[in-house]
Design a protein around this motif. Structure first.
Motif, mmCIF file in Angstrom:
data_model
loop_
_atom_site.group_PDB
_atom_site.id
_atom_site.type_symbol
_atom_site.label_atom_id
_atom_site.label_comp_id
_atom_site.label_asym_id
_atom_site.label_seq_id
_atom_site.Cartn_x
_atom_site.Cartn_y
_atom_site.Cartn_z
ATOM 1 N N GLU A 239 59.219 40.703 8.585
ATOM 2 C CA GLU A 239 59.927 41.796 7.894
ATOM 3 C C GLU A 239 59.160 43.097 8.084
ATOM 4 O O GLU A 239 57.929 43.102 8.140
ATOM 5 C CB GLU A 239 60.011 41.524 6.390
ATOM 6 C CG GLU A 239 60.878 40.363 5.997
ATOM 7 C CD GLU A 239 60.927 40.204 4.473
ATOM 8 O OE1 GLU A 239 61.526 39.230 4.022
ATOM 9 O OE2 GLU A 239 60.355 41.049 3.767
ATOM 10 N N ARG B 122 58.755 46.543 6.025
ATOM 11 C CA ARG B 122 59.050 47.200 4.750
ATOM 12 C C ARG B 122 58.498 48.619 4.774
ATOM 13 O O ARG B 122 57.353 48.838 5.183
ATOM 14 C CB ARG B 122 58.457 46.415 3.588
ATOM 15 C CG ARG B 122 59.026 45.015 3.479
ATOM 16 C CD ARG B 122 58.539 44.288 2.248
ATOM 17 N NE ARG B 122 59.090 42.950 2.170
ATOM 18 C CZ ARG B 122 58.918 42.126 1.142
ATOM 19 N NH1 ARG B 122 58.177 42.529 0.104
ATOM 20 N NH2 ARG B 122 59.457 40.917 1.137
ATOM 21 N N TYR B 123 59.293 49.549 4.314
ATOM 22 C CA TYR B 123 58.915 50.953 4.373
ATOM 23 C C TYR B 123 58.175 51.374 3.120
ATOM 24 O O TYR B 123 58.654 51.171 1.993
ATOM 25 C CB TYR B 123 60.156 51.826 4.560
ATOM 26 C CG TYR B 123 59.852 53.301 4.597
ATOM 27 C CD1 TYR B 123 59.154 53.861 5.661
ATOM 28 C CD2 TYR B 123 60.254 54.135 3.553
ATOM 29 C CE1 TYR B 123 58.870 55.212 5.694
ATOM 30 C CE2 TYR B 123 59.983 55.487 3.575
ATOM 31 C CZ TYR B 123 59.285 56.024 4.650
ATOM 32 O OH TYR B 123 59.004 57.363 4.670
ATOM 33 N N TRP C 267 55.544 52.143 7.920
ATOM 34 C CA TRP C 267 56.122 50.809 7.923
ATOM 35 C C TRP C 267 55.005 49.769 7.849
ATOM 36 O O TRP C 267 53.956 49.920 8.483
ATOM 37 C CB TRP C 267 56.944 50.579 9.180
ATOM 38 C CG TRP C 267 58.236 51.333 9.201
ATOM 39 C CD1 TRP C 267 58.473 52.527 9.799
ATOM 40 C CD2 TRP C 267 59.467 50.938 8.583
ATOM 41 N NE1 TRP C 267 59.786 52.914 9.585
ATOM 42 C CE2 TRP C 267 60.420 51.953 8.847
ATOM 43 C CE3 TRP C 267 59.858 49.829 7.826
ATOM 44 C CZ2 TRP C 267 61.726 51.886 8.390
ATOM 45 C CZ3 TRP C 267 61.176 49.763 7.373
ATOM 46 C CH2 TRP C 267 62.092 50.782 7.661
ATOM 47 N N PRO D 106 66.024 39.958 7.176
ATOM 48 C CA PRO D 106 66.296 40.977 6.161
ATOM 49 C C PRO D 106 67.271 42.005 6.701
ATOM 50 O O PRO D 106 67.135 42.479 7.822
ATOM 51 C CB PRO D 106 64.912 41.584 5.891
ATOM 52 C CG PRO D 106 64.104 41.242 7.085
ATOM 53 C CD PRO D 106 64.611 39.935 7.585
ATOM 54 N N THR E 20 64.132 47.556 4.090
ATOM 55 C CA THR E 20 63.552 46.405 4.771
ATOM 56 C C THR E 20 64.412 46.041 5.971
ATOM 57 O O THR E 20 65.631 45.912 5.838
ATOM 58 C CB THR E 20 63.452 45.197 3.817
ATOM 59 O OG1 THR E 20 62.680 45.578 2.673
ATOM 60 C CG2 THR E 20 62.776 44.029 4.500
#
Length: 364
Positions: free
Chosen positions: A41, A43-44, A51, A110, A120
């Motif tokens: 994944e 994720r920000y 990221w 995701p 995500t």
């Protein structure tokens, strides 16, 4: 150089880079392997504007196996490793435990949905290992110039190939050496990451280069820094007709050397044959000085800074950063509160002193 791609038992790609045209690479992968894991994944982090990859499957990756179980050694009749052949020159293959992958799970992973402040998305990309030699007990510093040249060809090949994959924004070739750095496999090897975004370090450097060009009416920050270091000479460690290795004036690490080609190019594939040969000679010289500094193998990270695939290529200037956490014999530089929490580095050694020590080092 002969290039031979094959598929491993689980469908991952492996490529032999051979210095002999008669190398036979017909040996199949005899293992029974599970399917590779799906992509991680991404994720920000809205606070840091970065990221972060979440790759939980990497918890199960191989960790410091005994030498007779090394997955990067050649296979034998009695044991199959990641490399099916019984010998090899240089090999590149997809990481079995990748941080990024093109293999998206059956549910798509995701979703590319804005989950409030934490969007995500699947961690699309590619992660590869580069084995520099079949000799488990060797090191990059002990390779022949011809073998280093083969490694450079492999880096160039993979940079070109990964840059052409959908969604790849940056290609990063690097080597981690030594348990002090966090190495989990002792066999001489490096890695290549195909990132789906431009990394924070590269984005910062290119932003600096963009501002410098605006301020100077088109000057290139990296070229001007190189010219200044060559002219001053105090921090130059070694040089030849095509490359210069110097300690940067604001070095973050106790021992840090940057290697620049004298001609501005965006990435490794853009180096010509003469520049590739000259790099091999100079890099081996610098690595020998690192190992000779304290008469012990120096832990280090070697990181190629290449231009992003699609953006700001005119601003970039290919160079290699080589740095170590060792600050003295038996002493390490730990990234504690200031560095880890604030990103504010404090160096224990004056860069000019480090350069002098490296110039005077007895090469191993």
């Amino acid at each position: 150089m002969k290039r031979t791609p094959i598929l491993l038992a689980d469908g991952r790609e492996l490529i032999y880079f051979d210095e002999r045209d008669d190398a036979d690479r017909s040996m199949p992968d005899r293992r029974s392997l599970p399917e590779p894991p799906p992509a991680s994944e991404l994720r920000y982090d809205a606070v840091m504007d970065e990221w972060v990859a979440v790759a939980a499957h990497r918890q199960d990756r191989t960790f410091l196996p005994p030498s007779d179980e090394c997955p990067l050694c050649p296979s034998t009749p009695a044991r199959s490793s990641e490399i099916p052949a019984y010998d090899y020159d240089v090999v590149v293959f997809e990481n079995r435990f990748p941080s990024f992958s093109h293999r998206i799970g059956p549910d798509g992973g995701p979703g590319a949905l804005d989950a409030g402040l934490v969007p995500t998305v699947p961690g699309r990309g590619r992660c590869e290992l580069v084995c520099f030699t079949a000799d488990h007990d060797s090191a990059f510093a002990r390779l022949s110039p011809a073998r280093v040249r083969t490694v450079v060809e492999a880096w160039a090949d993979r940079t070109t190939e990964l840059s052409a994959l959908p969604g790849i924004a940056q290609v990063f070739c690097f080597e981690n050496r030594g348990e002090e750095i966090g190495v989990t496999l002792h066999h001489p090897h490096g890695q290549i990451y195909g990132y789906p975004y431009v990394t924070p370090q590269t984005a910062t450097m290119l932003d600096s280069a963009r501002r410098y060009a605006h301020r100077t009416g088109g000057g290139n920050l990296f070229a001007d820094l190189l010219a200044a270091e060559r002219a001053g000479g105090e921090r130059v460690v070694a040089a030849n007709e095509y490359w210069t290795a110097f300690v940067p004036a604001a070095a973050r690490w106790p021992f840090e050397v940057h290697l620049y080609p004298h001609r501005q190019v965006a990435d490794i594939p853009a180096l010509d044959s003469t520049e590739r040969d000259a790099f091999a000679a100079l890099y081996l010289d610098v690595l020998g000085r690192f190992d000779g500094l304290f008469d012990a193998p120096m832990p280090y990270i070697a990181a190629w800074d290449q231009a992003p695939v699609h953006a700001d290529r005119h601003l970039a200037y290919l160079h290699l950063r080589l740095f170590s956490v060792r600050r003295a014999a038996g002493k390490l530089k730990y990234l504690a509160g200031s560095e880890s929490a604030m990103g504010a580095f404090v160096n224990d050694i004056r860069p000019e002193q480090a350069a002098q020590m490296l110039r005077e080092s007895n090469q191993q």
